[in-house]
Design an enzyme around this catalytic site. Structure first.
Site, PDB file in Angstrom:
ATOM      1  N   ASP A  97       0.824  -1.219   0.000  1.00  0.00           N
ATOM      2  CA  ASP A  97       0.000   0.000   0.000  1.00  0.00           C
ATOM      3  C   ASP A  97       0.856   1.265   0.000  1.00  0.00           C
ATOM      4  OD1 ASP A  97      -2.423  -1.613   0.355  1.00  0.00           O
ATOM      5  OD2 ASP A  97      -1.795  -1.825   2.438  1.00  0.00           O
TER       6      ASP A  97
ATOM      7  N   GLY B 178       1.261   1.917  -7.471  1.00  0.00           N
ATOM      8  CA  GLY B 178       0.457   2.093  -8.674  1.00  0.00           C
ATOM      9  C   GLY B 178       0.718   3.427  -9.342  1.00  0.00           C
TER      10      GLY B 178
ATOM     11  N   HIS C 239      -4.138  -1.452  -6.811  1.00  0.00           N
ATOM     12  CA  HIS C 239      -3.468  -0.210  -7.185  1.00  0.00           C
ATOM     13  C   HIS C 239      -4.539   0.815  -7.522  1.00  0.00           C
ATOM     14  CE1 HIS C 239       0.289  -2.150  -7.022  1.00  0.00           C
ATOM     15  NE2 HIS C 239       0.355  -2.616  -8.252  1.00  0.00           N
TER      16      HIS C 239
ATOM     17  N   THR D 206      -8.454  -3.356  -1.965  1.00  0.00           N
ATOM     18  CA  THR D 206      -9.047  -4.673  -2.200  1.00  0.00           C
ATOM     19  C   THR D 206     -10.142  -5.003  -1.205  1.00  0.00           C
ATOM     20  OG1 THR D 206      -7.010  -5.501  -3.180  1.00  0.00           O
ATOM     21  CG2 THR D 206      -8.544  -7.144  -2.341  1.00  0.00           C
TER      22      THR D 206
END
Length: 449
Positions: A13, A17, A41, A299
């Site tokens: 985290d 991304g 991401h 997620t």
């Protein structure tokens, strides 16, 4: 460019991304080399938010080939939903390729994942419940289903007709759950196979050809160093290898094909799920970081645990991955704090240790030793150069570079592409050997002295 690996330097985290999205502009090929739908991401382009779990961030560039490599595990239902979502947003997936040797997550993997987590009780690991661990377990036990199996209906039916009854024994005898009916699962995955067929290829061969043609390849890791199966905070880890070395096995390339490794770390630290976290803040500052940083998992939606920057695990990530430089993200989240603490070492049983302990029992007893730096009251969100930063923010970054003994090449100040300071070209900048020609000679403002 070069062949570059982007890895998380914490517990995932970290904002990989966005960094991958930025670097993708100079790449010809972007590769996701491990993990599954347990990672997420978030990329923001022109105010539009893209949340991806399996598809590489480079998909937002129509001229980049994007590969989901063999080291990943693929949930066809989630992958197809991502493809459909991108199409709805006007993003083409003609440039997506899926390794035929990647393993496939099936319904029984998800059921077993959740059931096993419940069975562990107080010893639960904090998994996402998406079936990732059981899929990798089947891979190691040589009884998994691969993408190539989906391409042959008779073979898929034969494999699943054997595998599902086998898993039903576990469901009934170990977890006291009802068995799964094989036929609906077989029909469902046969349908998935037809939709995935245009994307399936020999990804390792594709990469070999790209390397021979001297194309620029960007390898995108999921999760982070401290979640690596071998080198993370075991057993509170993922089931794959997010570290830089995992790119070789996961993508099917030799180590000499990698030119640079870029580590991504937040300006503070977060962790999802269970496991030791020495710098965790359970007070109002921890709550502030969580709120200001919108620390909820892409997620699972789970709230992330927040704490101060941990230089011990940072130095460990530098060593394990051989990092050439760092990208520091979410510096803006620290705006407004009176003071900022950084963990420089641990105290364990009355003595100071400066290395990451591999024993989780020791790590759980480590107390952080902090250095305190002054905070800054103004916003950094609109800063676009080091000169724009408040002096305290600049000094904080300089302190991190010195602590980690690796240069900071990128500073991120928000989710959008333009909320970024490129300190040094992370691709074409000097390599580590050139950074320290005479020991540790300072050659850049954000390089360690």
């Amino acid at each position: 460019m070069a062949n570059v690996v982007v890895v998380g330097a914490q517990w995932g985290d970290e904002g990989k991304g966005k960094i991958t999205d930025l670097l993708s502009e100079k790449a010809h090929v972007v590769v996701r080399y491990q993990g599954g739908v347990n990672a997420g991401h978030t990329v923001v382009v022109g105010g539009q938010i893209f949340k991806l779990h399996l598809i590489p961030s480079g998909i937002l560039y129509p001229d980049k080939r994007c590969i989901i490599a063999s080291g990943t595990v693929i949930d066809p239902e989630v992958l197809l939903a991502e493809i459909d979502q991108l199409h709805q947003l006007g993003i083409s997936t003609h440039n997506l390729y899926i390794a035929e040797t990647a393993h496939v997550t099936l319904p029984y993997h998800r059921v077993i994942d959740v059931a096993e987590e419940e069975r562990r009780g107080i010893y639960r690991l904090g998994t996402t419940g998406r079936g990732i661990g059981p899929t990798y377990a089947d891979k190691a036990e040589r009884m998994g289903i691969r993408v190539v199996d989906l391409m042959y209906p008779d073979q898929l039916r034969e494999r699943l007709s054997w595998a599902i009854p086998y898993k039903n024994v576990l469901l009934e005898k170990i977890y006291n759950l009802p068995p799964l009916d094989p036929e609906p699962i077989i029909e469902q995955y046969l349908a998935y196979a037809e939709r995935l067929r245009p994307y399936v290829t020999d990804a390792a061969l594709l990469l070999t050809q790209a390397i021979e043609e001297r194309q620029n390849i960007l390898f995108e890791g999921a999760q982070g160093t401290l979640l690596d199966l071998d080198y993370g905070t075991y057993p509170y880890v993922t089931s794959s290898h997010p570290i830089a070395g995992g790119a070789c096995v996961g993508a099917g390339i030799g180590p000499t094909s990698i030119d640079r490794v870029i580590g991504v770390a937040k300006a503070y630290t977060t962790r999802v799920g269970e496991g030791p976290f020495p710098t965790e803040l359970k007070d109002e500052i921890g709550a502030y970081l969580g709120a200001a940083g919108a620390e909820f998992g892409t997620t699972t939606g789970r709230q992330r645990r927040c704490g101060w920057f941990d230089g011990v695990i940072g130095r460990y990530a530098v060593r394990i991955n051989g990092l050439d430089c760092l990208a520091i993200t979410k510096l803006d989240v620290l705006d407004g704090l009176d003071e900022i603490k950084v963990c420089v070492a641990y105290e364990y049983q009355g003595r100071e240790i400066r290395h990451f302990p591999s024993d989780a029992r020791v790590f759980a007893q480590c107390k952080p030793i902090y250095e305190t730096l002054p905070g800054w009251k103004c916003s950094t969100k609109d800063c676009r150069s080091l000169e724009d930063l408040p002096p305290e923010a600049y000094d904080y970054l300089k302190f991190l570079a010195q602590l980690m003994q690796v240069p900071i090449a990128i500073v991120s100040l928000g989710a959008s592409r333009d909320q970024t300071i490129i300190v040094e070209d992370p691709i074409h900048g000097p390599k580590r050997a050139l950074l320290y020609p005479n020991g540790r000679k300072q050659v850049h403002a954000l390089m360690p002295d």
